[in-house]
Design an enzyme around this catalytic site. Structure first.
Site, PDB file in Angstrom:
ATOM      1  N   GLY A 120      -1.333  -2.820   6.034  1.00  0.00           N
ATOM      2  CA  GLY A 120      -2.397  -3.687   6.345  1.00  0.00           C
ATOM      3  C   GLY A 120      -3.044  -3.438   7.889  1.00  0.00           C
ATOM      4  O   GLY A 120      -3.391  -2.320   8.051  1.00  0.00           O
ATOM      5  N   THR A 139       0.843  -1.314   0.020  1.00  0.00           N
ATOM      6  CA  THR A 139      -0.156  -0.056   0.066  1.00  0.00           C
ATOM      7  C   THR A 139       0.837   1.279   0.033  1.00  0.00           C
ATOM      8  O   THR A 139       1.964   1.331   0.550  1.00  0.00           O
ATOM      9  CB  THR A 139      -1.053   0.121   1.329  1.00  0.00           C
TER      10      THR A 139
END
Length: 598
Positions: free
Chosen positions: A490, A407
């Site tokens: 996460g 991410t």
């Protein structure tokens, strides 16, 4: 925003004087040697000695991303007359090329935007859905008895929402053309750029992982990945120039044909043919019917500051639940990264994450009790479960209905007051490992976060959005925008958001100090996939900056503690001074990024 760390500053000056004295005399005294750390770090003269750099300040615009070239792309767009939304789109397109280990147009997007004209926050859920032609029974049959959806290959792939998210943002707030916004990424993709240190390391990690999963038969084909991301069969190394002409061609088609070029046109046709060839469930219909959703951000008030997140299917409200629980504790008096502080933070996380596992899902399919989860009364009930002297080995989710009543994160701000908090991801690192013929990007593997347990809110269903980990954040005070921020990684994200808010609000750290301070990361809570319940208390991961006596005390209270290098996420933030309008930016020392202003 004034840091309160004069002791650190005095220590730095003292060590500087000590080094000058040693240079003149040829040595140091025994007493002075006790002040030397011996960890090969230099010493900051001013500010906290753990801060990797100073905060960046500017008045006309600010960009903080995990790649310096991406930050510069955003600044160039602002200088050319684009606004913060234009700059964010341009930077996101560039970083999808430059940091493929964390994001790209094969993934999803979430964003919070402060609009200075309407004086309001807007939230966009740009996440995609599962294949409409595949039922839960179909999926279970393909899994052949496995208790979860794999993270690789075609089964976890959901429709990528990023491109549609860009156009939704642009249609509502953009100033310059999408062709202009995508031009920098197209140029870099065609001409190349030098790969940075952290990204080079991760590209090699994922090369080895994909080869292993392909050999095991999980990833259906790997030739397209190899042709797109390897150079002479090897992952690029730091400083090596990497090009992605296929991605340049794809972005050019999007620039000319708009979002429909991706979801309804030639690109969608290529994707449809590819999935048919390898046996994947997605079809062109799934792309043609995709839509993003504008949503109302939700907030809680923490010590006078309103902290904002997006509602599920993301996990942002877990951060807000944690803050509600923590507000009753005097964290400042406990001391930063003390045993009491880390204990209560971890226990609050355990409580919030059990609710996360039980309730967070696609609101189009289930009624999520967001108001109850975020109520102060509910937090007070959950808080009663915390024992300050003993780590909980297992906790259950609450019942908020009884109380009705890898991410990237990046942020951009412009001189007019618009601020964009944007997060974008392929989920596990580079994603599924699958690259459609000639398109230059990897599909996300977000569908691995579906549960297979019938009756669970997050159970797989056709055309459903899975539970999402990626969350942007924002902070206001008295309805005035202060900070756009985020911390990717996460399940680290809600924990990281809380740590940043507490570091700034409770401990008076500046933006950079807040991000560079040693972090904790608790793992082992029950997952939204509903596979296995926490029964052993999980594991508390700490960075090496936490003192040894603190670690010993945490273990005495029953925590399983591991000192590790991560994952502790990637943080970026922009603060806007509500009086002067000065923009302050900070970026993550654990990544390759930069905060740039002008």
């Amino acid at each position: 925003m004034k840091a309160k760390f004069m002791k650190s500053a005095r220590t730095g000056i003292a060590l500087l004087a000590l080094s000058m004295f040693a240079g003149m005399t040829g040595g140091v005294s025994v007493a002075d040697e006790e002040n030397l750390r011996g960890d090969n770090r230099g010493t900051r003269i001013f500010g906290a000695d753990w801060a990797g750099r100073s905060v960046v300040h500017a008045v006309n615009g600010m960009a903080a991303t995990s790649h310096p070239l991406s930050s510069m792309v955003a600044i160039d767009v602002l200088k050319a007359g684009g606004n913060a939304v234009d700059a964010a789109i341009a930077a996101n397109a560039a970083i999808g090329l430059m940091e493929p280990t964390g994001n790209g147009i094969g993934g999803d997007l979430f964003v919070i935007i402060w609009d200075p004209k309407t004086q309001k926050l807007y939230g966009l859920n740009g996440s995609g859905r599962s294949a409409k032609g595949q039922t839960l029974a179909d999926l279970k049959a393909r899994l052949d008895g496995a208790d979860g959806i794999p993270s690789w290959g075609s089964l976890p792939i959901t429709v990528p929402g990023t491109v549609d998210g860009w156009f939704e943002m642009h249609d509502k707030f953009g100033r310059q053309s999408m062709a202009d916004n995508l031009a920098p990424a197209i140029k870099y993709a065609r001409e190349g750029f030098p790969v940075t240190q952290v990204i080079a390391e991760y590209m090699e990690i994922y090369r080895a992982r994909y080869e292993k999963q392909h050999a095991a038969g999980v990833i259906e084909e790997i030739d397209n990945y190899r042709a797109t991301y390897l150079i002479d069969g090897k992952a690029p190394v730091e400083g090596q120039v990497f090009k992605n002409p296929d991605l340049a061609n794809t972005l050019e088609k999007i620039a000319k044909g708009g979002r429909d070029a991706f979801y309804k046109g030639e690109i969608a046709d290529t994707i449809d043919a590819y999935f048919k060839r390898i046996g994947g469930p997605l079809r062109k219909r799934d792309f043609a019917e995709h839509t993003s959703t504008w949503v109302e951000p939700v907030s809680v008030n923490y010590r006078g500051y309103d902290v904002w997140e997006l509602p599920p299917n993301g996990q942002g409200i877990a951060a807000l639940q944690m803050l509600n629980i923590l507000e009753a504790y005097d964290l400042k008096s406990m001391g930063h990264n003390s045993a009491d502080y880390l204990h209560v933070m971890t226990e609050a996380k355990k409580l919030a994450f059990e609710d996360r596992a039980r309730f967070y899902a696609d609101p189009d399919f289930v009624d999520i009790p967001v108001d109850g989860l975020l109520s102060k009364d509910y937090a007070a009930e959950r808080r009663k479960l915390i024992d300050m002297q003993k780590a909980a080995l297992e906790v259950d989710h609450g019942d908020p209905k009884l109380l009705q009543g890898d991410t990237i994160y990046m942020t951009v701000a412009d001189k007019d007051g618009m601020m964009v908090s944007l997060i974008q991801s392929n989920y596990r690192g580079m994603g599924s490992g699958l690259v459609a013929d000639g398109l230059g990007f990897i599909f996300q593997d977000r569908g691995a976060q579906f549960s297979l347990t019938e009756g669970h809110p997050n159970v797989y269903a056709p055309g459903k959005r899975p539970f999402h980990t990626i969350i942007p954040a924002f902070m206001t005070k008295d309805d005035v925008p202060l900070m756009s921020f985020g911390l990717m990684g996460g399940a680290m994200q809600p924990q990281g958001h809380v740590q940043m808010v507490v570091n700034i609000v409770d401990f008076g750290m500046n933006l950079q100090e807040a991000g560079d301070a040693a972090r904790f990361h608790h793992i082992g809570s029950t997952e939204p996939t509903w596979r296995g319940r926490m029964q052993d208390g999980g594991r508390l991961e700490l960075e090496s900056g936490v003192r040894a006596e603190v670690v010993e005390e945490l273990r005495r209270r029953g925590h399983t503690v591991k000192i590790t290098t991560g994952p502790f996420g990637g943080y970026q933030a922009i603060w806007r001074n509500p009086v002067s309008g000065v923009l302050s930016g900070a970026t993550e020392m654990r990544k390759d990024g930069a905060a740039i202003g002008y």
